[in-house]
Design an enzyme around this catalytic site. Sequence first.
Site, PDB file in Angstrom:
ATOM      1  N   HIS A   1     116.830  45.092 -56.687  1.00 16.69           N
ATOM      2  CA  HIS A   1     118.272  45.191 -56.917  1.00 16.69           C
ATOM      3  C   HIS A   1     118.553  45.020 -58.394  1.00 16.69           C
ATOM      4  O   HIS A   1     117.851  44.270 -59.077  1.00 16.69           O
ATOM      5  CB  HIS A   1     119.023  44.121 -56.117  1.00 16.69           C
ATOM      6  CG  HIS A   1     120.478  44.412 -55.981  1.00 16.69           C
ATOM      7  ND1 HIS A   1     121.408  44.032 -56.917  1.00 16.69           N
ATOM      8  CD2 HIS A   1     121.160  45.083 -55.019  1.00 16.69           C
ATOM      9  CE1 HIS A   1     122.602  44.453 -56.533  1.00 16.69           C
ATOM     10  NE2 HIS A   1     122.486  45.097 -55.394  1.00 16.69           N
TER      11      HIS A   1
ATOM     12  N   GLU B   1     119.969  47.188 -47.867  1.00 17.88           N
ATOM     13  CA  GLU B   1     119.608  48.364 -47.081  1.00 17.88           C
ATOM     14  C   GLU B   1     118.485  48.098 -46.084  1.00 17.88           C
ATOM     15  O   GLU B   1     118.338  48.824 -45.106  1.00 17.88           O
ATOM     16  CB  GLU B   1     119.194  49.511 -48.014  1.00 17.88           C
ATOM     17  CG  GLU B   1     120.174  49.835 -49.120  1.00 17.88           C
ATOM     18  CD  GLU B   1     121.466  50.461 -48.618  1.00 17.88           C
ATOM     19  OE1 GLU B   1     121.791  50.300 -47.429  1.00 17.88           O
ATOM     20  OE2 GLU B   1     122.146  51.108 -49.437  1.00 17.88           O
TER      21      GLU B   1
END
Length: 356
Positions: free
Chosen positions: A249, A302
């Site tokens: 991320h 996700e």
Amino acid sequence: MTNPGLEGVVVADTRISEVDGERGRLVIAGADIEQVAGSIAFEGAARRVLEAGGADPARLSDAAFGAARAAAWEALPRLGDALDHGDGMDALRTGLAHLRAEAGEPGDVAAAVAAIGAAPVFVAAWNRRRTGHAPVAPDPALGHAADYLRMTLGRPGDAASVRALDAYLVTVVDHAMCASTFTARVIASTASDLISAMVGAVGALKGPLHGGAPGPVLDMLDAIGAPDRAEAWLLGELAAGRRIMGMGHRVYRVRDPRAAVLEEAVRPLASPRLELARAVERAAAKILRDRKPDRALAANVEFYTAVLLDAVGLPREQFSATFAVSRLAGWSAHVLEQRRTGRLIRPSSHYTGTLP
Ligand code: COA
């Protein structure tokens, strides 16, 4: 110095959400994500962010969102086969653009409600037609999550699936200055209309580095198949120069807090993929730790999005568009907030060509 990823550049004061990447904390308009996910419905989360953006919550009743779904259904025949080309994100973009043409120049809040109501109708209709079925009309009396699931599946979802989908929609409602939100705010800063900002944001969300990852996460779990095959498969991906989907991320230096929320939300559904996902996450985190000891690369939202949306019965082709079904509320809130600054967003570039 050029900063092509704009890391650390602060472009807005916001009351809508806060991401603490060091501690792994996400606050949605004053409440930790763990407090709101699972305890309020999507409509409540949409009200929460839109009110933080400056909307009057009286205009954001559950009935208003239900009426917007019904209005989108009325508009659907006028779209002809426009939704049938491309993937779910293409369909959503096309549908929203049409809404703009239909709506003329509505106020921002009316446009936001129209877009939020239209998204589940358009996305579900796209999927129904893609799979050879007739679209299902919305039921404005149902909650947003229940109706979206029903319109997709062609039958009511069970209560546990509706709860899990609601928890998902709440979890992804907003996430500070992510790429799609920035896109929406840039468009709003030019004094363009809210629907144009939504269309642009859908385009930004579509990419696999942002919202396009959950389908590929499920493909990865299928390809691995069993926990003892995870390590070899993941090493093969990295050797081929590919990234591990659902890991890493830009902002989080620890595990994305939304991964934990979604992992918990999927538990009551007894997904056959949950244990495999946990094993793959462990293997991926270890391999990436060994490769990049200085850069914590952990599961992002996700990873368990894929497991949850699969468990409630949504097809993987619809995952990214389902993210957008929720995030439209966050994007709209940011457009409202951006309007109040009134400042055109217009950064600079460093010319490296030749001079005449
Ligand atoms: N798999 C393998 N390597 C990864 C990786 C992943 N998922 N994520 C980051 N890395 C590597 C990068 O290639 C980079 O290596 P390098 O320095 O040798 O070039 C290093 O780790 C640092 O990357 P970083 O700067 O942290 O990445 P970023 O901020 O540019 O990108 C993402 C963040 C999300 C785009 C990235 O982690 C990624 O592509 N993840 C997979 C896609 C995904 O899950 N997207 C959904 C995001 S919510």
